[in-house]
Each structure stands twice: as C-alpha cells, then as structure tokens.
Design an enzyme around this catalytic site. Sequence first.
Site, PDB file in Angstrom:
ATOM      1  N   ASP A 193       5.377   2.936   2.224  1.00 27.88           N
ATOM      2  CA  ASP A 193       6.520   2.487   1.813  1.00 27.88           C
ATOM      3  C   ASP A 193       7.379   3.573   1.179  1.00 27.88           C
ATOM      4  O   ASP A 193       8.550   3.567   1.298  1.00 27.88           O
ATOM      5  CB  ASP A 193       6.027   1.378   0.674  1.00 27.88           C
ATOM      6  CG  ASP A 193       5.151   0.560   1.006  1.00 27.88           C
ATOM      7  OD1 ASP A 193       4.131   0.485   1.793  1.00 27.88           O
ATOM      8  OD2 ASP A 193       5.246  -0.864   0.685  1.00 27.88           O
ATOM      9  N   ARG A 207       2.681  -8.923  -7.942  1.00 28.25           N
ATOM     10  CA  ARG A 207       1.690  -9.507  -7.549  1.00 28.25           C
ATOM     11  C   ARG A 207       0.131  -8.625  -8.025  1.00 28.25           C
ATOM     12  O   ARG A 207       0.626  -7.617  -8.408  1.00 28.25           O
ATOM     13  CB  ARG A 207       1.428  -9.843  -6.265  1.00 28.25           C
ATOM     14  CG  ARG A 207       1.521  -8.587  -5.123  1.00 28.25           C
ATOM     15  CD  ARG A 207       1.124  -9.169  -3.767  1.00 28.25           C
ATOM     16  NE  ARG A 207       1.224  -8.092  -2.837  1.00 28.25           N
ATOM     17  CZ  ARG A 207       1.899  -8.053  -1.653  1.00 28.25           C
ATOM     18  NH1 ARG A 207       2.644  -9.001  -1.178  1.00 28.25           N
ATOM     19  NH2 ARG A 207       2.015  -6.875  -0.986  1.00 28.25           N
ATOM     20  N   ASP A 208      -0.800  -9.013  -7.571  1.00 32.78           N
ATOM     21  CA  ASP A 208      -1.991  -8.253  -8.161  1.00 32.78           C
ATOM     22  C   ASP A 208      -2.013  -6.957  -6.958  1.00 32.78           C
ATOM     23  O   ASP A 208      -3.184  -6.940  -6.304  1.00 32.78           O
ATOM     24  CB  ASP A 208      -3.481  -9.113  -8.039  1.00 32.78           C
ATOM     25  CG  ASP A 208      -3.450  -9.694  -6.633  1.00 32.78           C
ATOM     26  OD1 ASP A 208      -2.542  -9.583  -5.634  1.00 32.78           O
ATOM     27  OD2 ASP A 208      -4.581 -10.315  -6.535  1.00 32.78           O
ATOM     28  N   GLU A 209      -1.156  -6.133  -7.070  1.00 32.28           N
ATOM     29  CA  GLU A 209      -0.977  -4.847  -6.039  1.00 32.28           C
ATOM     30  C   GLU A 209      -0.401  -3.650  -6.839  1.00 32.28           C
ATOM     31  O   GLU A 209      -0.932  -2.813  -7.709  1.00 32.28           O
ATOM     32  CB  GLU A 209      -0.392  -5.365  -4.853  1.00 32.28           C
ATOM     33  CG  GLU A 209      -0.768  -4.248  -3.894  1.00 32.28           C
ATOM     34  CD  GLU A 209      -0.765  -4.805  -2.430  1.00 32.28           C
ATOM     35  OE1 GLU A 209      -1.038  -6.024  -2.236  1.00 32.28           O
ATOM     36  OE2 GLU A 209      -0.944  -4.157  -1.508  1.00 32.28           O
ATOM     37  N   GLU A 250       9.712  -8.622   1.369  1.00 29.29           N
ATOM     38  CA  GLU A 250       8.671  -7.918   2.178  1.00 29.29           C
ATOM     39  C   GLU A 250       8.795  -8.330   3.568  1.00 29.29           C
ATOM     40  O   GLU A 250       8.663  -7.458   4.340  1.00 29.29           O
ATOM     41  CB  GLU A 250       7.439  -8.250   1.601  1.00 29.29           C
ATOM     42  CG  GLU A 250       6.101  -7.715   2.162  1.00 29.29           C
ATOM     43  CD  GLU A 250       4.773  -7.768   1.468  1.00 29.29           C
ATOM     44  OE1 GLU A 250       4.731  -8.839   0.674  1.00 29.29           O
ATOM     45  OE2 GLU A 250       3.662  -7.306   1.725  1.00 29.29           O
ATOM     46  N   TRP A 288       1.660   5.986   7.172  1.00 34.55           N
ATOM     47  CA  TRP A 288       1.515   6.032   5.783  1.00 34.55           C
ATOM     48  C   TRP A 288       1.205   7.513   5.250  1.00 34.55           C
ATOM     49  O   TRP A 288       2.035   8.131   4.484  1.00 34.55           O
ATOM     50  CB  TRP A 288       0.207   4.945   5.545  1.00 34.55           C
ATOM     51  CG  TRP A 288       0.620   3.687   5.178  1.00 34.55           C
ATOM     52  CD1 TRP A 288       0.783   2.938   3.914  1.00 34.55           C
ATOM     53  CD2 TRP A 288       1.580   2.902   6.354  1.00 34.55           C
ATOM     54  NE1 TRP A 288       1.244   1.841   4.239  1.00 34.55           N
ATOM     55  CE2 TRP A 288       1.712   1.473   5.608  1.00 34.55           C
ATOM     56  CE3 TRP A 288       1.663   2.874   7.396  1.00 34.55           C
ATOM     57  CZ2 TRP A 288       2.415   0.555   6.350  1.00 34.55           C
ATOM     58  CZ3 TRP A 288       2.316   1.899   8.174  1.00 34.55           C
ATOM     59  CH2 TRP A 288       2.602   0.487   7.410  1.00 34.55           C
ATOM     60  N   HIS A 335      10.366  -5.815  -2.465  1.00 34.19           N
ATOM     61  CA  HIS A 335       9.561  -4.620  -1.524  1.00 34.19           C
ATOM     62  C   HIS A 335      10.619  -3.886  -1.116  1.00 34.19           C
ATOM     63  O   HIS A 335      11.377  -4.157  -0.210  1.00 34.19           O
ATOM     64  CB  HIS A 335       8.867  -5.446  -0.455  1.00 34.19           C
ATOM     65  CG  HIS A 335       7.447  -5.224  -0.143  1.00 34.19           C
ATOM     66  ND1 HIS A 335       6.580  -5.530  -1.456  1.00 34.19           N
ATOM     67  CD2 HIS A 335       6.625  -4.534   0.589  1.00 34.19           C
ATOM     68  CE1 HIS A 335       5.245  -5.347  -1.036  1.00 34.19           C
ATOM     69  NE2 HIS A 335       5.409  -4.440   0.154  1.00 34.19           N
ATOM     70  N   ASP A 394       4.653  -0.650  -3.894  1.00 30.01           N
ATOM     71  CA  ASP A 394       5.170  -1.494  -2.965  1.00 30.01           C
ATOM     72  C   ASP A 394       5.893  -2.544  -3.609  1.00 30.01           C
ATOM     73  O   ASP A 394       6.794  -3.188  -2.893  1.00 30.01           O
ATOM     74  CB  ASP A 394       3.947  -1.895  -2.200  1.00 30.01           C
ATOM     75  CG  ASP A 394       2.820  -2.567  -2.871  1.00 30.01           C
ATOM     76  OD1 ASP A 394       2.794  -2.189  -4.119  1.00 30.01           O
ATOM     77  OD2 ASP A 394       2.074  -3.409  -2.401  1.00 30.01           O
TER      78      ASP A 394
HETATM   79  C1  BGC Z   1       1.641  -3.609   0.626  1.00 32.88           C
HETATM   80  C2  BGC Z   1       2.319  -2.802   1.568  1.00 32.88           C
HETATM   81  C3  BGC Z   1       1.591  -1.686   2.075  1.00 32.88           C
HETATM   82  C4  BGC Z   1       0.479  -2.451   3.060  1.00 32.88           C
HETATM   83  C5  BGC Z   1      -0.367  -1.612   3.820  1.00 32.88           C
HETATM   84  C6  BGC Z   1       0.495  -4.249   1.601  1.00 32.88           C
HETATM   85  O1  BGC Z   1      -0.590  -5.181   0.935  1.00 32.88           O
HETATM   86  O2  BGC Z   1       2.334  -4.439  -0.070  1.00 32.88           O
HETATM   87  O3  BGC Z   1       3.785  -2.748   1.268  1.00 32.88           O
HETATM   88  O4  BGC Z   1       2.223  -0.646   2.937  1.00 32.88           O
HETATM   89  O5  BGC Z   1      -0.366  -3.309   2.406  1.00 32.88           O
HETATM   90  O6  BGC Z   1       0.020  -2.007   5.054  1.00 32.88           O
END
Ligand code: BGC
Length: 725
Positions: free
Chosen positions: A350, A341-343, A610, A403, A631, A337
């Site tokens: 996506d 960040r912490d992801e 994003e 998704w 994003h 995504d």
């Molecule tokens: C992500 C998105 C992802 C979403 C889920 C987010 O935190 O960055 O791109 O699809 O969560 O809805």
Amino acid sequence: MKNILNAQWIKSPKTVIDREIVFSKEFKAEKEVVSASLEVTALGVYLARINGERVGDFILAPGWTSYKKRLQVDTYDVTAMIAENNVITIGVGPGWKASAYFGMHSGEWQLGFREMAAICALTIKYADGETRIITSGGDWNCENGKHVYSSLYNGYIYDPAYKDIFPAKAQVFEKKRDILLDRQGEKVVEQERLEPKEIIITPKGETVLDFGQNMTGYVEFKIKGNKGERAVISHAEVLDAEGNFYTDNLRSAKAQAIFICDGKEHIHKSEYNFFGFRYIRLENWSDEVKKENFTAIVVHSDMKRTGYFECSDERINKLFSNIIWGQKGNFLDVPTDCPQRDERLGWTGDAQVFVKTASYNYDVERFFTKWLADLRADQTGWGTIPHVIPNVFEPSDDCSSAWAEAATVCPWQLYLTYANKDIIKDSLESMKKYIEYIDENSYGGIWDRGWHFGDWLNLDGSSPEDCSKGTEKGLIATACYIFSSDILAKSMELCGEDSAEVKAKREESILAFRSKFMADGRILPEYETQTACVLALHFGITDNAAETAKQLNELVAECGHLKTGFVGTPYLLHALSDNGYAKTAYDILLREEYPSWLFSVKMGATTIWEHWDSMREDGSMWSTSMNSFNHYAYGSVADWLYGDAAGIKTDESKPGFEHIILAPLTDSRLTYVKASIETRRGLVKSEWKTENGKTEYEFTVPEGVTATVILDGKETEVGAGVHKF
Ligand code: BGC
C-alpha cells in the site's frame, strides 16, 4: 538524548495487561531553575505530565518503530513547567507494543510481547550552575491508571473515579539501551477539529452523530451522566443500506470509548487510542445529546501540506479531497493500510503504490525516512522484506513482489521528490540484498517462486472474493523485479558503484519476460489482462509499446472500464496516456458507474475505499471479511492528476524539481485544471483553461529552476517566472 542512557527501565511489579500504568515521582526544585529538559520513552505509548500539565503535544508517543531494534526517545524543554514542589507522572498505555491481538495475532506469541515499561531522565539546571538529574528507577511510584482498559483495536474504558488501592514501587529491570534513538519521524499531533453535522435517530432507534467526514482520531465530549453509568461511544465509517450504524467491517475491533460516569461534569478525550470513523453511536447516554458537546479531533503525523489540485469537475475535486483524507487517516506515524478494523498495519504494498502521490500532497520526507529505517531493520538476513513494517508477523520469510518493492520504490521516490541522496545511500545495501534474494529465487530471469499477493483486489478473478487471482503472479513478480533492479542500478550509479551486472541480469529478465509472456508486442492470450499490459508498458519491458498500448486500450474498450487491482491501478492511466491514449485514461477517470474512482464519490464517499465496490449501488456491502472505507492505495491516481492532467513531472536527471517537465493533457470534458506543488525549490504551478475551443496555459517556475514545457509535441525551455502559452 544523553542522560536517559543512565536511567533505569521501570515496569509495574504486577502483571498489567490491557490497561494504563502510571509511574510518578515527587521532587522539589530548591533553587532557581534556568532550564529543565525531559528525555522520555516507553514500551507502549506514553503521556508525561508535570504538575498535572501535559508535556508536549505528541499523541501516541513515542510512535511505532521496530521496537526490538529501534525505540524513539523524545526530548522536551520543560523549563516553564517546573515549580518549587513538583510531581512528574508518566502514564503508559498498551499502544502498538502491547495491545490485545494487535497485528491480527492472538495467543502466546502476542502475550510474550506485552510488557509495558518506561524510561526517562529529567535534567534540571539551577542558576548557581548545579545540575540535577532525576532518572527513572526503583524509587518511582507505580499504580494502575484511570484507563482501566485500553487496546488499540477495542478502544478503552475510562473511570475517573478509579484509584489503585495497591500502589507500589516501580520494578527496575534490565533491557538494552542500544535500541534507543532520538526521534526520527514526525510527531503525531491533533490537527483539525470537526463539529457534528447531524444527530440521527436510526431506524433501529439508535442515537448516531454524523461528523460528515471519515477520519482518524477521537471525539472530545462533555459528559456528566449518573454515577456508575457506562456511557459508550462506538465508531463507524458508514451506515448500512437501511441507514443503521454499521460496524461489521471492523471485524473483531470493538472500537469503543467507554466512560464510567461519576455524576460530575467532565470534558474527556482519548489519550492512548485512535479510531477510524465518520459516525459515532451513543449508548447509555443519560445527558441530553447536544451537538456542541461533541467534537471530533483529527490526528495524524505532522506533515506539511504541499500539493493542491482543482478542476472544473466537482466530482474529481471530491475524489482529490478523499485522497487527501485517505493520507491524513493513514499517515499516523507509519503508513497504514487502514485506520479502523483489527489491522492498521504498515503494509508495504500500500505504501509503495501511494508514495509518489503522498510526496506531492505532503512533505513526507521525514515520515518515510523513519519508516524506511524500520524496513531496513526488519529486512531478513536472506534479503526478504516482510509484508508489514514494523513487522509484527514474524517469524516469516514470505516476500511478495509489489509489496517488497517498498524497499526500492520508496527511497527512490524520496530521491525524486526531495533530491534526498542520503536515503539512497542508506538504502543501497538493503536494495542489493533484496535483488539478490530475487536472483536466487528466479529461474532464467523469471521470478515465480514464493508467495505473492498478485494484483490484489483486481476484477479479473472469477469472483471478486478471489483477491489475488487474475494476472499471473510470475508475470507480476518478474515485472516488479525488472522495475526494482532498474532502481537499484540507478541507485548504484548515484553512489558511484558499477551497476553493469545488475543491468545485465535485468536485460536477461526482460528478454525472458518477452519470450514467456508476450509475442509481437502483445501479452499472450493466456496471460492477457489490463494489469499485464500496464506493467509491460510502464516498466519499459515491451519492445513494441505501440502494440502493447493498443492491446491495453482494446481491453479497456471491451469491458468499458478498469479491472486492475493494487498492482495495475497506480500505473493504468500513465500507461495509457504515455502511449497515445489520453482520452481512454480520461474515460476511465471520469466514469462514475462501478467500477471506477468516481463510483465511490457518487456513493457519497469522503475517503478512498479498499474495494471498487466497498459499498454497492443498493447500499449493500462487500464481504465483512475485509472492507475498509479508508484505504489510500487507489488514491495513487492523484499522481496522474498532478503529473498528467496538470502535467507537472519531475526529471530523474535533475531530481527535487531542479528541472521540471510541464506537459498537461487536456480533455474536452474539463474546462480548467489547476495544480500546485510546494517543492523544496519553491512553488510550482500549472494551470490550463479552455474557452471557445481555445486552451490557455499558465506555468509558474520557481527561482533557480528550469522547465521544459511540452504542448502538442512542441518543446520550449523556460526559466523562473510565470509563463503563458
Ligand atoms: C490489507 C491490504 C494489504 C493486504 C495484503 C490487507 O488485509 O488491508 O491493504 O496490502 O492485506 O494483500
């Protein structure tokens, strides 16, 4: 992969978390070596060296897969690296496997998952015919490395003077080897190198370097400093309204590279980490700050660039460049995504909205083939598709429409772009299981049970923070089901299976959708949104496309802009231009006020944001809770640029560009458009230019390919060659 199967898994005898472990072994090559190959992998990310020299160029090897089930092994030819006296080292950092809080988790579940380990086999063939195999085992040394801290989100601390005073022998442990497989994906490698554009002293008095481009990678720097000094490089994507270094959007990720100076000069770069950034801030930097001492190194999966687009509007060209950078920044072994960040997770939604664009911009066949194997590996027994692949959210049986569609849309796109039938065969059972799951969770053809993200980040909700409000989730889910079951039916037919039952259920669902959400070709007022109309049109659900398109056009005219989120945006322009509203599609594309694609361009973006307003006109930011400046999802508009503005379309019945439709849509606000895609069958080009009210078209069709040119409703069949109209 062969001898590694007889090697032993090794780990540190100590509990080592959040730092590097280095395994090593000395060996002699007593005789003349004719070949040497190293098979290696790790739980964590590894960097192998022979006699101090790096083996291969794969960054963050072995990449990221669903480690419990699949772990890639790399095989390197190391013949030229073997001397008489040798030492092989394998450094392992936490990476995706073992980094602190990776996957937004903390606590026990993550701790239980944090062991790092390695396994390898070095096979040496001597000139006299003898083969010697050195495998990892209890005779290897193990010590803590100079990366005294490392974790993907926070970054790392490197101490060149560090020496483990308690080195030990590696500990052997039992772990199944059936998770090992030869590398399937593209390796991640260093790509371009960018020099700093500017050294800035911010209003707060901080020293910041601007590389002029938001990217993913790390900085190589020359440093001396004073002994014991902790020089800190922090990473940021943007400056705030005052021009200060802004990291609030990284959430808990510290994203720092810390170097402990030893008073000697070093040229250093990351080995186990990556960052998403355009700016770096220097702290505790006693050396004079000179631009030439810093270089940003972009890293991403080694995909071949295939698609180009250019037109007379520089803003669109910048948007296109931002889309390319969005792909580079997020195609780092898995489609993520965001990279900062912490992801940084393989969010399925996506990936599926962007896969078409991705497959035109770059050759992503191998990249997605690997990721889809992880998707199948992580699909649950009851058919649901986790939100992120590799799945780090387990255990969960949530399965959100749009998704989970990655399970059908991504393989299908690889089939369309590359004529890859194997991916359809490999994905068929997974697609069926997914559709069966929906059938079981639908009632009368309507899928409205379970958790759904909805039209994520749309502008229909009562406030922008209502990320998933707006278009009715049951409407979206049912539309997605109709779309996915169409892909399943076509896939079954391709594999010689009878799809009648799937088609019948899909028909039932279409009728249910129309009767629940529509009347006379229009979405009912209580469900009316741009996204609802877009889905009814683009997924072929409406029985009166003219009326639905008219409604969509009215909805856009009413507010003068798009309001769509992750689900509606990818198809919005298609739904308009496929149904007679090309001008409205161009209006939306060329608008530069918020909300629009060009708003971010106007605000100086160098990647895709994003949110439509990640940064506002006055420089203030969308909430810190979720605000990425890299994003790629909305970058999916590039498939409209290729497919409609330039008019290069694949033909489903002859995939892989065996037959192409060339149907560009001109607009008086552009004087020329040029696009090209390097397909598996050769270079396809489409160009048009308008001068004095007259438009000229030029198409290039590769050898062995046929095309239907559609201009002003008139169709002309052409073969290979350059064709002017
Ligand atoms: C992500 C998105 C992802 C979403 C889920 C987010 O935190 O960055 O791109 O699809 O969560 O809805």
